[in-house]
Write an enzyme that holds these catalytic residues in place. Structure first.
Site, PDB file in Angstrom:
ATOM      1  N   HIS A  17       0.468  -1.353   0.119  1.00 29.60           N
ATOM      2  CA  HIS A  17       0.186   0.587  -0.194  1.00 29.60           C
ATOM      3  C   HIS A  17       0.379   1.088  -0.187  1.00 29.60           C
ATOM      4  CE1 HIS A  17       0.635   0.378   4.930  1.00 29.60           C
ATOM      5  NE2 HIS A  17       0.939  -0.501   4.347  1.00 29.60           N
ATOM      6  N   CYS A  43       3.218  -5.147   6.500  1.00 34.04           N
ATOM      7  CA  CYS A  43       3.013  -4.313   5.418  1.00 34.04           C
ATOM      8  C   CYS A  43       3.714  -4.193   4.556  1.00 34.04           C
ATOM      9  CB  CYS A  43       1.796  -3.465   5.137  1.00 34.04           C
ATOM     10  SG  CYS A  43      -0.272  -4.093   5.549  1.00 34.04           S
TER      11      CYS A  43
END
Length: 184
Positions: free
Chosen positions: A144, A160
């Protein structure tokens, strides 16, 4: 120093330029082993390109992308998980693409930070997922964007792989659902 319209405008312009300057700095002062990064070959990680391939290298803090036909190759600096316990390695794939993703802290995040909001809507400038997210088949793992450009190039996430917002915007346009991903 008194706050004036001119100082406020100057500070705003600096804040808007910061991501481009940080991104340019990474390009001008790349990771120590950039020559190895440029030589990475998708065949070292996958049997075929399928609909595309991503290798997220947590050691060099870089994400490599190859298109299905192999004609498009991109290399992006990333943030990586803050600790070994948060780092997952292996094969997965992109199962969903989301524009302005809603962020929901994981149960372990809520345990560590009980004052965090239960949900943060997409588009909120505090949303740590940025403007786009690629959801992986592993629960809670995403590739992301991030508004916090200080995270790029360092271990700073809760699992992440984070990219500058301009880079996730580019990558999002290339990646298809089903793109194979390997975290090394």
């Amino acid at each position: 120093m008194p706050l004036t319209r001119r100082s406020l405008l100057g500070a705003s312009l600096c804040a808007l330029a910061a991501p481009a300057l940080v991104s340019r700095a990474w390009a001008e002062t790349p990771p120590r082993n950039i020559s190895a990064l440029r030589q990475m070959d998708w065949r070292d990680h996958f049997e075929t390109l399928g609909v595309g391939a991503i290798v997220a290298d947590t050691g060099s803090r870089a994400l490599h992308y190859w298109s299905a036909d192999g004609a498009t190759y991109r290399l992006f600096p990333t943030s990586v998980p803050a600790t070994e316990e948060l780092t997952r390695r292996g094969y997965t794939q992109v199962v969903e693409k989301k524009v302005a993703p809603t962020w929901t802290p994981t149960p372990s995040m809520r345990e560590r930070f009980p004052d965090w909001p239960a949900v943060m809507p997409g588009g909120d400038p505090r949303n740590p997922l940025g403007p786009y997210a690629l959801y992986l088949s592993w629960q809670y793992y995403r590739i992301h964007g991030t508004h916090d450009t200080r995270k790029i190039g360092r271990p700073s996430s809760d699992g992440c792989i984070g990219l500058f917002n301009e880079h996730i915007t580019e990558l999002f346009g290339h990646v298809q659902v089903g793109t194979q991903v390997r975290l090394i």
